[in-house]
Structure formats: C-alpha cells, structure tokens
Design a protein around this motif. Sequence first.
Motif, PDB file in Angstrom:
ATOM      1  N   GLU A 187       1.021  -1.331  -0.087  1.00 51.74           N
ATOM      2  CA  GLU A 187       0.011  -0.020   0.047  1.00 51.74           C
ATOM      3  C   GLU A 187       0.761   1.365  -0.070  1.00 51.74           C
ATOM      4  OE1 GLU A 187      -3.407   0.098  -0.334  1.00 51.74           O
ATOM      5  OE2 GLU A 187      -3.430  -1.896  -0.322  1.00 51.74           O
ATOM      6  N   ASP A 188       2.107   0.995   0.703  1.00 51.38           N
ATOM      7  CA  ASP A 188       2.895   2.571   0.630  1.00 51.38           C
ATOM      8  C   ASP A 188       3.552   2.649  -0.659  1.00 51.38           C
ATOM      9  OD1 ASP A 188       2.687   2.286   3.296  1.00 51.38           O
ATOM     10  OD2 ASP A 188       4.658   1.299   3.750  1.00 51.38           O
ATOM     11  N   ILE A 189       3.558   1.581  -1.509  1.00 55.63           N
ATOM     12  CA  ILE A 189       4.197   1.711  -2.923  1.00 55.63           C
ATOM     13  C   ILE A 189       2.905   2.474  -3.852  1.00 55.63           C
ATOM     14  CG2 ILE A 189       5.286   0.817  -5.125  1.00 55.63           C
ATOM     15  CD1 ILE A 189       7.053   0.784  -2.664  1.00 55.63           C
ATOM     16  N   ILE A 190       1.933   1.942  -3.630  1.00 56.97           N
ATOM     17  CA  ILE A 190       0.748   2.440  -4.377  1.00 56.97           C
ATOM     18  C   ILE A 190       0.343   3.861  -4.171  1.00 56.97           C
ATOM     19  CG2 ILE A 190      -1.731   2.174  -4.728  1.00 56.97           C
ATOM     20  CD1 ILE A 190      -1.403  -0.914  -3.883  1.00 56.97           C
ATOM     21  N   ALA A 191       0.700   4.044  -2.663  1.00 52.09           N
ATOM     22  CA  ALA A 191       0.496   5.618  -2.481  1.00 52.09           C
ATOM     23  C   ALA A 191       1.512   6.522  -3.072  1.00 52.09           C
ATOM     24  CB  ALA A 191       0.423   5.709  -0.831  1.00 52.09           C
ATOM     25  N   ALA A 192       2.510   6.087  -3.525  1.00 53.02           N
ATOM     26  CA  ALA A 192       3.837   6.604  -4.018  1.00 53.02           C
ATOM     27  C   ALA A 192       3.718   6.995  -5.378  1.00 53.02           C
ATOM     28  CB  ALA A 192       5.111   5.958  -3.456  1.00 53.02           C
ATOM     29  N   SER A 193       2.578   6.506  -5.884  1.00 48.95           N
ATOM     30  CA  SER A 193       2.464   6.462  -7.311  1.00 48.95           C
ATOM     31  C   SER A 193       1.766   7.951  -7.952  1.00 48.95           C
ATOM     32  CB  SER A 193       1.700   5.120  -7.984  1.00 48.95           C
ATOM     33  OG  SER A 193       0.389   5.348  -7.473  1.00 48.95           O
ATOM     34  N   GLN A 194       1.725   8.632  -7.201  1.00 46.79           N
ATOM     35  CA  GLN A 194       1.239  10.055  -7.687  1.00 46.79           C
ATOM     36  C   GLN A 194       2.028  10.623  -8.929  1.00 46.79           C
ATOM     37  OE1 GLN A 194      -1.639  11.406  -7.028  1.00 46.79           O
ATOM     38  NE2 GLN A 194      -2.176   9.851  -5.512  1.00 46.79           N
TER      39      GLN A 194
END
Length: 632
Positions: free
Chosen positions: A68-75
Amino acid sequence: MVKICFSQIDVEPGHPDLNVERMLQAIDEAKQNNTDIIIFPEMCIPGYLLGDTWEQTAFLKDCLSYGEDIIAASQDICIIFGNIAVDWDKKNTDGRVRKYNALYTAYNGKLIKPEKSPYSFVIKTLFPNYREFDDSRYFFSLQSLATELKLNLNDILSPVKVNIKGQELNLGCILCEDGWSDDYAFAPIDILCQNYKLDMLINISASPYTFGKNNKRHRVFAKQAKDNNIPLIYVNNIGIQNNGKTIYTFDGSSTVYDENGNIIATCPAYKAQNNYINLLGNDEYTPLPIPQNDDISNIYQALHYGIKKFLKNIRMQKVIIGISGGIDSAVASALYADILGAENITLINMPSKFNSATTKGLSSQLAHNLGCNYAIVPIQEVVDFTVNQFENTDITYLATNDIHKVQVSSFVKENIQARDRSARILAGMAASIGGGFTCNANKAETTVGYSTLYGDQSGFLAGLADLWKYQVYELAHYLNEHIYKREVIPQGIIDIVPSAELSSEQDVDAGKGDPIKYPYHDYLFRAFVESWQKVTPEDILLWYSEKTLEEHIGCKAGLVDKYFATAKDFICDLERWWNLFTGMAVAKRIQAPPILAISRRAYGFDHRESQNGPYYTRAYKQLKAKLLGDNL
C-alpha cells in the motif's frame, strides 16, 4: 515518447521494510528525473526464496501493508512492482490461504486492473518446479485459476492499459518464468501478442545467477521481441537468497531489447541502480554488444559478490582457513583475503608426520604472499594420543562379558587427522578470535564424499563446492593474473599433485595423490549431477562400449584408455564412484555446510536426493556381463 526507469534493486528476502525503503528512494529519484513509468523486479517487496515463511499470516499481511505504501507513492508516476497477493476467502491445494505471485501496476494512488483479470493484479502463469524453485507449494497459478473459473487462458490473460500523457499504452506484463516457455504446452507471451496489440512487453523477474544462463536469456528474449516486433524490458533484482542448504546470487543484469531484438540498455551485474530509457518515440539507439557470461571472470564475480554479501548478512568479519599447500585452500585463502582484507584472515597450517616439507613451505609462501595472519599448529602429538587412547580402550560386550581391544586402521587414522584439524583446531581458533572457519571442498570431492564428516567437510560455508577441480585451477590463474596482478598463489601449489597427505600412500614428493583423476572424473561426476536428463552407469557404460564416452561427457579424448587398461578396470572405477555418490556421500552432503551455487545444478536444495543407496538397472547389468564375459 515514454520515459521508463527500470530499477534494479537489492532485495533482502524476508525484509519488506528494507525493500520498500529502497523502492521509495528509487521512486523519488525517478520522479526527479521526470520518469513516466518505473519498473521493479518480481517479489521485490517480500523476496522470493522464503521457504515456509510464506505460511505466516502476519508476514503476508505485512507485505500487503508495505505494498500500500508503494501504491500511495504512485502520484504522477506509474509503478510496476512484484509482491504477494492473497485471496483470504479461498484456499490453495494444501488447505492454506490462497496466495498469488503477482505483478501490480499503480498510478496516481490507485491500482490498474488488467483488462480481463478478476483481480487488480497480474498473476504468474507458469510455475518453475525444478532446481531450487518450489512455486506450486506456496502459490496458485493463473492457469489453475482459469481452470477453476472454467475459462481458457485467452479469456483471462490480458494486458494492463495505462494512460501516460494522454497516450493509452497496452503493456504486456508477465512474471519471470512466463518468458521461459519452451518446455511448457503454451506461451503466455504468444497468447498476449496474438490477442492484443501491445506497445511493449515487461518481464519482472527474480532470477538467480547460473553460469552461462544470461547468454540463453539474451537469445530467448531477443527472439521474443523480434518475433512480435515490440520492445521487451526485463527487470531482475540483485542480492543473495537461499533455501537453507543452497545460497544463490541474483545478478540483476536487467536488459531492454528493441523491436528488432537488439540490446539497447542494460544494468551492470550485481549493482543496484536506476536505469533510464525513452521508448515509443523516434529515438534511435546503437545496439549494444551481447554481454558474455560464460568465462571464469563471471564465476569470480558471482563468488566474490555472494561470499561478501553472505558474510555481511551473518555479521562475520573474521575468517579462519586451514591451508594445506593444496589448490583448494589456496584459492579459498586468496578469495577471502580479496573480500575481507588480509588482516581479517587467519591461515593455519596443521601438519602431521605425513605432510611434506614441500607443502609446508608452499603454505608459508601463500600466507606471506597474501599478507594474512599465519599460524602453524602441528597435530601429530594429539593424533598419536587419540590413537593410543583408542587402542588401549576395552570394549565389553555385556551379553557375554567378553572384552575386546579397539583396532585403529590406517583409514581411521586418516579420519582422526582430518577431524582433529577441523573439529578441534579450526573450530576452537575461530571461536577464540570471533570468526568462522571455511569448508574448502570442491564439487568433485563433494560428489563422492571424498572428505571426512566432522572434519574437512565442516565449516560455515562451502564457497567452492559448486566448482569442479578444473574450475578451481582456472580461478587460481584468474586471481593471480587479474585480481592481484602478481603470483599470490604460488606456482608450486598449482603444479603439485592434489593430495590429502593423510598417509604415506599420498606422498606428494613421490607423485602420489588423490584417487580422483580430475581430468576425467570431473566430467564423469558432472554428468551424474548437472545433465538435465540425469546420467547413470547405464548411460556411461553404453557410451564406453560405443567408444563415445569422452565426446558425451566432454572430457579430453584419450583419457579413458590412459586410465583404464581393460573393461574390468573401467567398470570397477565406475562402480566405486557411483556407490559413493549415491551412498555415503549423500549422508555427508546432507550434513555439509551451505553451498554457494554458480552451476546449473548445485548440491543442497537444488539437487534433491534421497538416501536410497546405489542402484544399477537391468540394462546396465546385461551390458556389464557382455563386456566382461568370463571375467564377470
């Protein structure tokens, strides 16, 4: 034009916190470089070779949380990465919660679902269940899911569509083995390319180094890119991972192939870095030469990297090496001194009455050439004490009260020497200085158990045990000529006959040495272990009878006639080593230290074996009888 970063990271197996920290750093760098898509390796969050850690629910939840941390970093950047996926409502065939080896695509804080997938991730289709791999034990494949849903793979295997700068891209995303489909009934890449117009193929991998493997990968992946007329991006991780008994290096060597199959970008082996390339534009690239991965320099690189990383992981900074004046311990000494520095290596020569002045002198010369710490610890007094103690021990058979004396044979005295050196001196010295001691066995010795259990079979790591003797010699020359650029391993050690020097029958000054004739037996033993279709005495004897043996096993012509005057001699030799290879040597290998793998079949979890004892087929017995005739 799309700017792509293929991120070759160092994956720490079982440590998703460290892996995600590295991924986030790579993502930040990629954003600063105005990257559109960043691609990470397979299972880059949890690691790949984790054994039954995959059965820990808490660990699975942790990996998903870090995902989830990586998904959140995909901006403002599309991130493609590998992680475990879990369907908590379903079970694998082992009754445990269902897990998938998955590829995720995240963009602007959300996951992008493959077009026809029932899940928001790509699922690995083909499972390697050979060598070190055991995927079907832990994961559920896309093929199995399609069968469960009563669908064809054509109905479920689909690309990931992502809109970059107003341009919709069809990404054919696959995981590792899905690109190595020659031995399977279908090819995921063919299904994708036949059913969809793709803009690029992306293969995320966790692929261990094997000698010569990258050359084959370049041929396979270049052909896939050329046949389908689209670029292919291969992203692999670096680091070391293990399955307990065998340690594997991951060399990375991530590569981009253009639509003509040319290599247009690569990452160097064993180096963590972001690499950038613009695709789908009008840029023209000069094809790069195909990297060569099939010489001793690649073996040295894998050993150096793997040992250094392993020592760091177990926090070992000092190493003890027993040196004999022979080639194996000399190469181990030069290799470890190169890795840790000579000041952190202690070399110990442990002579008995059977060790010649020649080998004692060569040991001293090696230590001085390397500049290592050096000690001489004679063992004869303790060996004599042990033998005398045994021979003066009464054994009482309580059923009859008969008393018998222990008889210590010459063979047992050899083993006493070997055990005294390792179990007493090396182990004690290692504990005293706060380090570990090495196992210096090569692969030929390991194959037939030409070592002493709890003696020279011992150590914290068998760093050379996946190298045949001829490769040990090649490595000695390479270390002298290319690493140290001087003769640190004395030429005398290279020239002297290999010998354990445990009895008068192994007198090196008289030219007496090991019973293994390495120029021939290296190749015979290799056929037992590394052939894809395992070779048995039946095959060997058939080739011998047809006079094609040397051609089949790859040794120098003329060696069979040189070493064996008659068919009886040849068969006696073959059965001697086969009996050991499938007999006592198995028990020794099970108790041996972990081995650093470099070959296409290493001992440990790679070469799986049972203690069933030697077996000879009916055809072998018939051919043997025919060859021996009245001499049977």
